[in-house]
Design a protein around this motif. Sequence first.
Motif, PDB file in Angstrom:
ATOM      1  N   ASP A  40       0.825  -1.207   0.000  1.00  0.00           N
ATOM      2  CA  ASP A  40       0.000   0.000   0.000  1.00  0.00           C
ATOM      3  C   ASP A  40       0.854   1.250   0.000  1.00  0.00           C
ATOM      4  O   ASP A  40       0.562   2.218  -0.695  1.00  0.00           O
ATOM      5  N   ARG A  41       1.915   1.215   0.802  1.00  0.00           N
ATOM      6  CA  ARG A  41       2.840   2.350   0.877  1.00  0.00           C
ATOM      7  C   ARG A  41       4.233   1.814   1.179  1.00  0.00           C
ATOM      8  O   ARG A  41       4.389   0.902   1.989  1.00  0.00           O
ATOM      9  N   CYS A  42       5.219   2.393   0.557  1.00  0.00           N
ATOM     10  CA  CYS A  42       6.593   1.992   0.837  1.00  0.00           C
ATOM     11  C   CYS A  42       7.534   3.100   0.398  1.00  0.00           C
ATOM     12  O   CYS A  42       7.153   4.006  -0.340  1.00  0.00           O
ATOM     13  N   VAL A  43       8.763   3.021   0.896  1.00  0.00           N
ATOM     14  CA  VAL A  43       9.800   3.949   0.455  1.00  0.00           C
ATOM     15  C   VAL A  43      10.868   3.134  -0.263  1.00  0.00           C
ATOM     16  O   VAL A  43      11.251   2.052   0.181  1.00  0.00           O
ATOM     17  N   VAL A  44      11.310   3.638  -1.396  1.00  0.00           N
ATOM     18  CA  VAL A  44      12.210   2.914  -2.287  1.00  0.00           C
ATOM     19  C   VAL A  44      13.558   3.621  -2.325  1.00  0.00           C
ATOM     20  O   VAL A  44      13.635   4.848  -2.443  1.00  0.00           O
ATOM     21  N   ASP A  45      14.620   2.845  -2.226  1.00  0.00           N
ATOM     22  CA  ASP A  45      15.978   3.364  -2.369  1.00  0.00           C
ATOM     23  C   ASP A  45      16.207   3.630  -3.856  1.00  0.00           C
ATOM     24  O   ASP A  45      16.442   2.699  -4.641  1.00  0.00           O
ATOM     25  N   ALA A  46      16.125   4.886  -4.264  1.00  0.00           N
ATOM     26  CA  ALA A  46      16.188   5.219  -5.699  1.00  0.00           C
ATOM     27  C   ALA A  46      17.533   4.855  -6.335  1.00  0.00           C
ATOM     28  O   ALA A  46      17.553   4.294  -7.442  1.00  0.00           O
ATOM     29  N   GLY A  51      15.249   8.997  -2.949  1.00  0.00           N
ATOM     30  CA  GLY A  51      14.285   7.957  -2.618  1.00  0.00           C
ATOM     31  C   GLY A  51      12.960   8.252  -3.293  1.00  0.00           C
ATOM     32  O   GLY A  51      12.758   9.324  -3.863  1.00  0.00           O
ATOM     33  N   ILE A  52      12.070   7.276  -3.229  1.00  0.00           N
ATOM     34  CA  ILE A  52      10.714   7.426  -3.760  1.00  0.00           C
ATOM     35  C   ILE A  52       9.746   6.944  -2.700  1.00  0.00           C
ATOM     36  O   ILE A  52       9.890   5.832  -2.181  1.00  0.00           O
ATOM     37  N   VAL A  53       8.787   7.782  -2.356  1.00  0.00           N
ATOM     38  CA  VAL A  53       7.683   7.367  -1.492  1.00  0.00           C
ATOM     39  C   VAL A  53       6.547   6.959  -2.406  1.00  0.00           C
ATOM     40  O   VAL A  53       6.066   7.770  -3.205  1.00  0.00           O
ATOM     41  N   PHE A  54       6.115   5.702  -2.296  1.00  0.00           N
ATOM     42  CA  PHE A  54       5.092   5.180  -3.200  1.00  0.00           C
ATOM     43  C   PHE A  54       3.791   4.965  -2.436  1.00  0.00           C
ATOM     44  O   PHE A  54       3.751   4.335  -1.371  1.00  0.00           O
TER      45      PHE A  54
END
Length: 405
Positions: free
Chosen positions: A354-360, A395-398
């Motif tokens: 549903d939500r996650c943070v990605v190491d860009a 990073g990316i907050v998805f």
Amino acid sequence: MATDLKDITQPVDAAAIMRLLPTRPRLLALGEPTHGAEAVLQQRNELFRQLVEQEGYRTIVLESDCLMGLIVDEYVTSTAGSAGLELDDVLARGFSHQWDAYPGNRELVRWMRAFNEGRPAADQVRFAGFDGPLEIEAAASPRPVLTALHGYLSAQVDATLLPCTAEVLDSLLGADDQWTNLAAMLDPAQSVGQSAEARELRLLADDLVTLLDAQTPHLIAATSREDWDRARLYGRTATGLLRYHFWMADTSPGRMTWLLSVRDSMMAANLLTLAERGPALVNAHNSHLQRGRSTMSMWDHPLLEWWGAGSLVSAHLGEGYAFLATALGTIKHQGVDAPPSDTIEGLLYALGEDRCVVDAPRLVKALGDTRPDARVSPWFGYAPLEPAHLAGNDGIVFVKDVPPS
């Protein structure tokens, strides 16, 4: 690929964000691809709350009028002095672009005031807007900031040093409605930005800002650093507005690029000044905060390109600036359905989180030579991530799905 991506995603929280970064940045920026989505604002509020409480950030900065933001700052930091102010009034007068209509912004202001209750001034969380007093259709009159700057200086320095009197300033400014004429955006001939009076005002504004800088030791001692800093804000805004009005009156092919560049330059100057005060959290559209060049198509203009505030600030601060883009899966009530699998959003959507943070940076490495396709949005109010800018994100907050607000 899905397994690889699982390894570089974490739950969205302050600790996960800080693990992505080599050091605590002075400006930690969180972008958004659309304005007003409540799920995105709720995620922002929770993340900012954690970063304030756990990482010591003490300023929250939004893409809103820098002058109007002073009203919100007074409300959240001075409970005694603002006892007569109602939250509805603060929101209406303290936010531009109709941002006061968003419940997430209301909750942010409410939380900031509650957090500051009983805290010493040095430990309170401050609020600031970093946009200029600008709208798409028009820009504000420079009168309020020019007269405020002149008034501050005239009360503290010898009158012989002032480049003009208040009466001369008032005469040159003329009627405010000539500055705020809505027709000027589409018809440069309707703008007063290149009149003889406006040109004279640009010179006087420059002299006033120079005098403010030259008298810094005296002014801080005679007033306060807070008053002097506010006068600097008036000066930056005055010179920026006059520059913006000048280019509104221009008829060259570079007119729109200049206007977009001037706006983001004003944003960058405000952010760099706020960084002097201490670590700050910033929230605005991805296009204003990204490190890569910003692009936009407007009216009958070809694709416009310019350097946004984030790219300018990053050039100045280096590792002192960090940027996390927010990416979205669906906004079904706006016709934005599940993203194609060969886009960045599609790859993240397939994870099912549903939500996650990605190491860009690790995402870029995992993709190797594969370049995801650019997602195309059927709704003008949502701007998908640009694959070419992926390497410029920390990073990316998805957020997988955005329901109606």
